[in-house]
Write a protein that holds these residues in place. Structure first.
Motif, PDB file in Angstrom:
ATOM      1  N   ARG A  50      -2.148   9.332  -5.531  1.00  0.00           N
ATOM      2  CA  ARG A  50      -1.091  10.272  -5.970  1.00  0.00           C
ATOM      3  C   ARG A  50      -1.037  11.487  -5.067  1.00  0.00           C
ATOM      4  NH1 ARG A  50      -2.328  10.076 -12.296  1.00  0.00           N
ATOM      5  NH2 ARG A  50      -4.141  11.116 -11.455  1.00  0.00           N
ATOM      6  N   LEU A  51      -2.206  12.027  -4.708  1.00  0.00           N
ATOM      7  CA  LEU A  51      -2.228  13.205  -3.840  1.00  0.00           C
ATOM      8  C   LEU A  51      -1.675  12.884  -2.455  1.00  0.00           C
ATOM      9  CD1 LEU A  51      -5.652  14.798  -4.783  1.00  0.00           C
ATOM     10  CD2 LEU A  51      -3.388  15.732  -5.242  1.00  0.00           C
ATOM     11  N   ARG A  52      -2.041  11.718  -1.905  1.00  0.00           N
ATOM     12  CA  ARG A  52      -1.510  11.327  -0.599  1.00  0.00           C
ATOM     13  C   ARG A  52       0.011  11.177  -0.647  1.00  0.00           C
ATOM     14  NH1 ARG A  52      -6.197   8.450  -0.699  1.00  0.00           N
ATOM     15  NH2 ARG A  52      -5.213   6.565  -1.474  1.00  0.00           N
ATOM     16  N   ALA A  53       0.516  10.540  -1.703  1.00  0.00           N
ATOM     17  CA  ALA A  53       1.958  10.332  -1.831  1.00  0.00           C
ATOM     18  C   ALA A  53       2.688  11.660  -2.005  1.00  0.00           C
ATOM     19  CB  ALA A  53       2.253   9.409  -3.012  1.00  0.00           C
ATOM     20  N   ARG A  54       2.126  12.560  -2.802  1.00  0.00           N
ATOM     21  CA  ARG A  54       2.755  13.864  -3.024  1.00  0.00           C
ATOM     22  C   ARG A  54       2.762  14.680  -1.721  1.00  0.00           C
ATOM     23  NH1 ARG A  54       6.341  15.094  -6.013  1.00  0.00           N
ATOM     24  NH2 ARG A  54       5.258  14.303  -7.813  1.00  0.00           N
ATOM     25  N   THR A  55       1.659  14.654  -0.986  1.00  0.00           N
ATOM     26  CA  THR A  55       1.584  15.380   0.286  1.00  0.00           C
ATOM     27  C   THR A  55       2.598  14.821   1.277  1.00  0.00           C
ATOM     28  OG1 THR A  55      -0.750  15.823  -0.083  1.00  0.00           O
ATOM     29  CG2 THR A  55       0.041  16.036   2.176  1.00  0.00           C
ATOM     30  N   GLN A  56       2.708  13.510   1.346  1.00  0.00           N
ATOM     31  CA  GLN A  56       3.664  12.881   2.250  1.00  0.00           C
ATOM     32  C   GLN A  56       5.099  13.248   1.853  1.00  0.00           C
ATOM     33  OE1 GLN A  56       3.513   8.619   2.316  1.00  0.00           O
ATOM     34  NE2 GLN A  56       4.688   8.480   4.202  1.00  0.00           N
ATOM     35  N   ALA A  57       5.393  13.251   0.558  1.00  0.00           N
ATOM     36  CA  ALA A  57       6.733  13.615   0.086  1.00  0.00           C
ATOM     37  C   ALA A  57       7.041  15.070   0.428  1.00  0.00           C
ATOM     38  CB  ALA A  57       6.842  13.383  -1.419  1.00  0.00           C
ATOM     39  N   ASP A  58       6.079  15.965   0.217  1.00  0.00           N
ATOM     40  CA  ASP A  58       6.284  17.376   0.532  1.00  0.00           C
ATOM     41  C   ASP A  58       6.538  17.563   2.022  1.00  0.00           C
ATOM     42  OD1 ASP A  58       5.924  17.975  -2.126  1.00  0.00           O
ATOM     43  OD2 ASP A  58       3.871  18.732  -1.887  1.00  0.00           O
ATOM     44  N   GLU A  59       5.800  16.848   2.856  1.00  0.00           N
ATOM     45  CA  GLU A  59       5.979  16.960   4.305  1.00  0.00           C
ATOM     46  C   GLU A  59       7.347  16.437   4.727  1.00  0.00           C
ATOM     47  OE1 GLU A  59       5.411  18.106   8.066  1.00  0.00           O
ATOM     48  OE2 GLU A  59       4.164  18.635   6.347  1.00  0.00           O
ATOM     49  N   THR A  60       7.815  15.380   4.100  1.00  0.00           N
ATOM     50  CA  THR A  60       9.140  14.831   4.408  1.00  0.00           C
ATOM     51  C   THR A  60      10.218  15.862   4.080  1.00  0.00           C
ATOM     52  OG1 THR A  60       8.372  12.585   3.962  1.00  0.00           O
ATOM     53  CG2 THR A  60      10.736  12.953   3.888  1.00  0.00           C
ATOM     54  N   LEU A  65       8.235   9.054  -3.995  1.00  0.00           N
ATOM     55  CA  LEU A  65       8.194  10.365  -4.646  1.00  0.00           C
ATOM     56  C   LEU A  65       9.181  11.360  -4.057  1.00  0.00           C
ATOM     57  CD1 LEU A  65       4.370  10.858  -5.142  1.00  0.00           C
ATOM     58  CD2 LEU A  65       6.100  10.510  -6.882  1.00  0.00           C
ATOM     59  N   GLY A  66       9.334  11.373  -2.748  1.00  0.00           N
ATOM     60  CA  GLY A  66      10.225  12.336  -2.102  1.00  0.00           C
ATOM     61  C   GLY A  66      11.666  11.884  -2.068  1.00  0.00           C
ATOM     62  N   GLY A  67      11.993  10.814  -2.759  1.00  0.00           N
ATOM     63  CA  GLY A  67      13.329  10.248  -2.700  1.00  0.00           C
ATOM     64  C   GLY A  67      13.386   9.170  -1.631  1.00  0.00           C
ATOM     65  N   GLY A  68      14.507   8.544  -1.521  1.00  0.00           N
ATOM     66  CA  GLY A  68      14.657   7.472  -0.543  1.00  0.00           C
ATOM     67  C   GLY A  68      14.959   6.166  -1.247  1.00  0.00           C
ATOM     68  N   PRO A  69      15.102   5.112  -0.464  1.00  0.00           N
ATOM     69  CA  PRO A  69      15.471   3.823  -1.059  1.00  0.00           C
ATOM     70  C   PRO A  69      14.350   3.252  -1.935  1.00  0.00           C
ATOM     71  CG  PRO A  69      15.047   3.583   1.292  1.00  0.00           C
ATOM     72  CD  PRO A  69      14.978   5.045   0.985  1.00  0.00           C
ATOM     73  N   ASP A  90       0.829  -1.205   0.000  1.00  0.00           N
ATOM     74  CA  ASP A  90       0.000   0.000   0.000  1.00  0.00           C
ATOM     75  C   ASP A  90       0.868   1.262   0.000  1.00  0.00           C
ATOM     76  OD1 ASP A  90      -2.384   1.363  -0.220  1.00  0.00           O
ATOM     77  OD2 ASP A  90      -2.604   1.591   1.945  1.00  0.00           O
ATOM     78  N   LEU A  91       1.859   1.266  -0.910  1.00  0.00           N
ATOM     79  CA  LEU A  91       2.740   2.408  -1.100  1.00  0.00           C
ATOM     80  C   LEU A  91       2.656   2.868  -2.547  1.00  0.00           C
ATOM     81  CD1 LEU A  91       5.958   1.114   0.706  1.00  0.00           C
ATOM     82  CD2 LEU A  91       4.330   2.801   1.567  1.00  0.00           C
ATOM     83  N   VAL A  92       2.896   4.158  -2.773  1.00  0.00           N
ATOM     84  CA  VAL A  92       2.940   4.698  -4.126  1.00  0.00           C
ATOM     85  C   VAL A  92       4.390   5.015  -4.456  1.00  0.00           C
ATOM     86  CG1 VAL A  92       2.255   6.618  -5.614  1.00  0.00           C
ATOM     87  CG2 VAL A  92       0.616   5.615  -4.030  1.00  0.00           C
ATOM     88  N   GLY A  93       4.811   4.640  -5.638  1.00  0.00           N
ATOM     89  CA  GLY A  93       6.174   4.917  -6.069  1.00  0.00           C
ATOM     90  C   GLY A  93       6.224   5.208  -7.554  1.00  0.00           C
ATOM     91  N   GLU A  94       7.336   5.785  -7.941  1.00  0.00           N
ATOM     92  CA  GLU A  94       7.585   6.114  -9.343  1.00  0.00           C
ATOM     93  C   GLU A  94       8.294   4.925  -9.989  1.00  0.00           C
ATOM     94  OE1 GLU A  94      10.925   8.853 -10.310  1.00  0.00           O
ATOM     95  OE2 GLU A  94       9.266  10.148 -10.942  1.00  0.00           O
ATOM     96  N   PHE A  95       7.793   4.476 -11.131  1.00  0.00           N
ATOM     97  CA  PHE A  95       8.394   3.338 -11.828  1.00  0.00           C
ATOM     98  C   PHE A  95       9.774   3.724 -12.335  1.00  0.00           C
ATOM     99  CE2 PHE A  95       9.206   0.997 -15.787  1.00  0.00           C
ATOM    100  CZ  PHE A  95       9.246  -0.287 -15.273  1.00  0.00           C
ATOM    101  N   ARG A  96      10.799   2.915 -11.975  1.00  0.00           N
ATOM    102  CA  ARG A  96      12.179   3.218 -12.352  1.00  0.00           C
ATOM    103  C   ARG A  96      12.782   2.201 -13.306  1.00  0.00           C
ATOM    104  NH1 ARG A  96      12.822   7.718 -12.663  1.00  0.00           N
ATOM    105  NH2 ARG A  96      15.056   7.483 -12.543  1.00  0.00           N
ATOM    106  N   GLY A  97      12.189   1.033 -13.446  1.00  0.00           N
ATOM    107  CA  GLY A  97      12.747   0.052 -14.374  1.00  0.00           C
ATOM    108  C   GLY A  97      12.406  -1.367 -13.975  1.00  0.00           C
ATOM    109  N   VAL A  98      13.003  -2.314 -14.712  1.00  0.00           N
ATOM    110  CA  VAL A  98      12.752  -3.733 -14.497  1.00  0.00           C
ATOM    111  C   VAL A  98      14.045  -4.391 -14.029  1.00  0.00           C
ATOM    112  CG1 VAL A  98      12.050  -5.895 -15.590  1.00  0.00           C
ATOM    113  CG2 VAL A  98      11.004  -3.746 -16.299  1.00  0.00           C
ATOM    114  N   THR A  99      13.953  -5.185 -12.961  1.00  0.00           N
ATOM    115  CA  THR A  99      15.079  -5.958 -12.455  1.00  0.00           C
ATOM    116  C   THR A  99      14.633  -7.408 -12.417  1.00  0.00           C
ATOM    117  OG1 THR A  99      15.760  -4.099 -11.074  1.00  0.00           O
ATOM    118  CG2 THR A  99      16.679  -6.248 -10.531  1.00  0.00           C
ATOM    119  N   ASN A 100      15.236  -8.223 -13.272  1.00  0.00           N
ATOM    120  CA  ASN A 100      14.803  -9.609 -13.446  1.00  0.00           C
ATOM    121  C   ASN A 100      13.317  -9.606 -13.804  1.00  0.00           C
ATOM    122  OD1 ASN A 100      17.393 -10.605 -12.898  1.00  0.00           O
ATOM    123  ND2 ASN A 100      17.003 -10.501 -10.714  1.00  0.00           N
ATOM    124  N   ASP A 101      12.473 -10.231 -12.999  1.00  0.00           N
ATOM    125  CA  ASP A 101      11.033 -10.254 -13.304  1.00  0.00           C
ATOM    126  C   ASP A 101      10.248  -9.319 -12.386  1.00  0.00           C
ATOM    127  OD1 ASP A 101      11.436 -11.703 -11.021  1.00  0.00           O
ATOM    128  OD2 ASP A 101       9.937 -13.226 -11.488  1.00  0.00           O
TER     129      ASP A 101
END
Length: 102
Positions: A85-95, A64-68, A46-57
């Protein structure tokens, strides 16, 4: 007492059915990964993230705010709806705000 989400219960049922031989063929994962930068919801965590690529399968997502980044099975993802998206963006801005206050 352990709090289990519906996703946890569903995953446990699927694992049980697979072990018991009740599943004949699992649903294949999506074949086409999304465009880089697409916001996805990891339904297992139950997390939102930005797609960065494919690793194996597995697909790699980054907060959104950076991090691992983390990896997730494609079948445990869905396009993030506007609320997620709005919840994730708000959380990133607060971080970011908290980091600048220190």
């Amino acid at each position: 007492m352990t709090h289990r989400t519906e996703a946890d219960r569903s995953r446990r049922r699927t694992l049980h059915d697979a072990a018991a031989g009740l599943l004949t063929s699992p649903e294949p994962p999506p074949t086409n990964p999304p465009v880089l930068g697409t916001l996805l919801r990891d339904t297992a965590r139950d997390l939102v993230g930005e797609f960065r690529g494919v690793t194996n399968d597995r697909w790699t997502l980054r907060p959104l705010g950076g991090g691992p980044s983390w990896t997730v099975s494609p079948e445990h993802t869905e396009t993030a709806d506007i609320g997620a998206r709005l919840r994730a963006r708000t959380q990133a801005d607060e971080t970011v705000r908290r980091a600048h206050r220190r």
